[in-house]
Design an enzyme around this catalytic site. Sequence first.
Site, short mmCIF file in Angstrom:
data_model
loop_
_atom_site.label_atom_id
_atom_site.label_comp_id
_atom_site.label_asym_id
_atom_site.label_seq_id
_atom_site.Cartn_x
_atom_site.Cartn_y
_atom_site.Cartn_z
N CYS A 249 6.35 -46.95 24.69
CA CYS A 249 6.55 -45.55 24.28
C CYS A 249 6.64 -45.36 22.76
CB CYS A 249 7.78 -44.97 24.95
SG CYS A 249 9.32 -45.75 24.47
N ASP B 59 10.33 -49.55 16.74
CA ASP B 59 11.35 -50.49 16.30
C ASP B 59 10.91 -51.93 16.49
OD1 ASP B 59 13.62 -49.18 15.16
OD2 ASP B 59 13.93 -48.20 17.09
N ARG C 219 10.23 -49.40 9.07
CA ARG C 219 9.31 -48.34 9.49
C ARG C 219 9.42 -47.08 8.64
NH1 ARG C 219 12.12 -46.54 15.28
NH2 ARG C 219 11.32 -44.45 14.94
N GLU D 8 13.27 -53.20 22.15
CA GLU D 8 12.98 -52.82 20.77
C GLU D 8 13.27 -53.93 19.77
OE1 GLU D 8 13.67 -48.39 20.07
OE2 GLU D 8 15.41 -48.92 21.28
N HIS E 210 14.87 -35.65 10.04
CA HIS E 210 15.06 -34.91 11.30
C HIS E 210 14.09 -33.75 11.38
CE1 HIS E 210 19.34 -36.48 10.66
NE2 HIS E 210 18.57 -37.38 11.21
N ARG F 146 13.92 -38.16 24.23
CA ARG F 146 14.91 -38.57 23.21
C ARG F 146 16.04 -37.55 23.23
NH1 ARG F 146 9.87 -39.78 20.10
NH2 ARG F 146 10.03 -41.89 19.26
C1 PEP Z 1 10.60 -46.77 19.28
O1 PEP Z 1 11.39 -47.39 18.58
O2 PEP Z 1 9.42 -47.11 19.45
C2 PEP Z 1 11.03 -45.55 19.99
C3 PEP Z 1 10.25 -44.96 20.86
O3 PEP Z 1 12.23 -45.03 19.67
P1 PEP Z 1 12.52 -44.21 18.32
O4 PEP Z 1 11.22 -43.96 17.65
O5 PEP Z 1 13.23 -42.99 18.74
O6 PEP Z 1 13.39 -45.18 17.57
MG MG Z 2 13.50 -47.02 18.68
#
Ligand code: PEP
Ligand code: MG
Length: 747
Positions: free
Chosen positions: A677, A630, A640, A606, A364, A471
């Site tokens: 994104c 994701d 990841r 995702e 975080h 987010r």
């Molecule tokens: C993603 O998964 O690409 C995304 C933008 O969401 P997060 O990174 O918050 O999981």
């Molecule tokens: Mg994500």
Amino acid sequence: MSERTESESRKLLGRLRDALAEEAAGQERLDRITRLIATSMGTEVCSIYLFRDSETLELCATEGLRADAVHKTRMRVGEGLVGRVARSSRVINTDNAPAEKGFRFMPETGEEIYSSFCGIPIQRLGDNLGVLVVQSKDSRSYSADEVYALEVVAMVLAEMTELGAFVGEGAAMTARHQQPEIFRGTSGQEGAAEGRVWLHEPRVVVTNPVADDPEKETLRLGEAIEELRVGVDKMLATAARGDREQLDVLEAYRMFANSKGWMKRMEQDIARGLSAEAAVEKEQSAARKRMEQVTDAYLRERLHDLDDLSNRLLRILTGQGSETGAELPADPILVARNIGPGELLEYGRNLRGIVLEEGSVGSHAAIVARALAIPLVVHAERITTEALNGDHIMVDGDQGIAHLRPDDTVVAAFRDKIAMAAQAQERYASIRDKPATTLDGVTIGLHMNAGLMADLPSLAGSGAEGVGLFRTELQFLVQNKMPKRTELAALYSRVMDAAQGKRVVFRTLDIGSDKVLPYMAPQDEPNPALGWRAVRVALDKPGVMRMQLQALLRAAHGRPLTVMFPFIAQYDEYTASCAEMDKALERERILGHPLPASLEVGAMLETPSLGFAPQKFFEEVDFLSIGGNDLKQFFFAADRENERVRRRYDTLNVSFLTFLEGIVNRCISTNTPLSFCGEDAGRPIEALCLAAMGLRNLSMRPASIGPVKSLFRRVNLGEVRDVIIASRERGDQSVRPAVMEYLRNAG
Ligand code: PEP
Ligand code: MG
């Protein structure tokens, strides 16, 4: 421990304290100490060797060897018995030194053949500073009591070396905390920063290692431990029930704070002449040494807990709180073992950079650092022990390196790098208000990702068209209790105010996996990334989602609103989420609250499954945004968060690009607005290939908009697409080499 030991070591330490109290320059002090030890112990030789640099020891004071060898005689770590003590950090105590492995006769010191040798490492909190040696001709073995007394003296010496009591008398004595050091960690957030160290938890300085009233010291220790226990119990009483990790730490604190063994060992050290503070630090040193040897992650964590607890105890004893009176420098680089997102937010944009000993790329704190665009290095081992408040430091967030007390060449090179980055920023600023239109006339919409109110100023500064991904989980993560609806509504409203009519895509709460709320019971899942997360939680336990949707509707207060649901893996998850939105709207209508002027409800794509969802999904959904972070991890089955595999597969892998192209085509056929994104949108080459695959809207970190736009404005997208298609037809695994070559040739 015998009575005799206690009084012997107390006597020795008492004399030592007296010797130190007398006015004397650094070298004279050291000479006095060696003389005093030799006389008290009845040995012919007593010498002090200190580290000159990480590999070399220097004879810094001696009683018994030739005075002119002082500051001349040097040895490498591992060389001779002294070098062996330094390397192993272990005592060597022998009555037949010449028979010992590694023995080296040093006639240059006027050394005769001394039969007995006792070498004690001089250490502070697990760091080696030098070696204390006593030698005598007769074949005597130093008793355990004598060795103990020497260990205590060595500790006092270490403390004084740290305090700079010997500074100014030879390089070896000034070396500590003055040399350049490089820490190689992992990049948590790109960027370069120069500044002064600001220790999140400043080191406690013990100025009184020796004490002559053991009863008083024992009493002080007892009182401090009591205060510590009360504090820990209080923390436990107020700790969030659901946070297993925090509870584990506090339970460990309580266990240590009540440990009789810990207390007893410290009392014994006090009886031998140490002050309460020095006794705590001696135990802390021992724990740090153990920490180096322990590989088990759980045990290491617990030893860390003991270390933290010792620091707390030292603060109580010395009265040096986190508030040491030191002032935050104008250009602070935060150095900490770890830090929570809430604490980091308190520092906010004041920080120039952050270096953490632990932490992780997905933590975080890293999310917050990224949101604040502060260069971050994680896994910089030992930085908290090496750095002092105010030290000059340079943080290379791109390489994951921190240069502590850098030398002139590093400073020059680094400043060049910062200047080049600043020049590039100027270049980007000059195209801020221009569109990201390619040479062949294709315009790509560039939007920014955000998660904090603090991000919003970047909306104007970066030239982003809007917020493509807001987010919302950060507000939930950074505090210890569930935020209230009114708080959230006020925040979302401020975000919309700051956006001044530009579109903001609010993503509903995406928790689970790595994002665990401190106040919700954590799920013990075998595979959290594939587990109960995001919209799955929201649909199974809709209370929080309902509250959040209501907060968003209230915040919009008649303005247009855009909401996106995360991690939709199949059609019915989208319809169920929309049903919640409809209910929320209905409730607001009944209550007579103003409804949004317009409402778009989208989904994040995702999981690969959604790419193959039925046609009606693509027709119904208001818009789609590909969460590439994701999506890529599930496409390649590569976590990841796992350093071993997260970079193994290239985003520009032909399979992945082809899959993305399929999604683009489905969206074109149904007229569904589509954006991307994930982090890759902010990497210029990746962004270019995404655009070449047909994506027309990208959302990224604000700092990436300039570089991405700058590249778009200089390329012919049609040609890039041709290069990609040719590479795919050739059977390349990744199109990256072909695209790079094309860009190089195109200048
Ligand atoms: C993603 O998964 O690409 C995304 C933008 O969401 P997060 O990174 O918050 O999981
Ligand atoms: Mg994500």
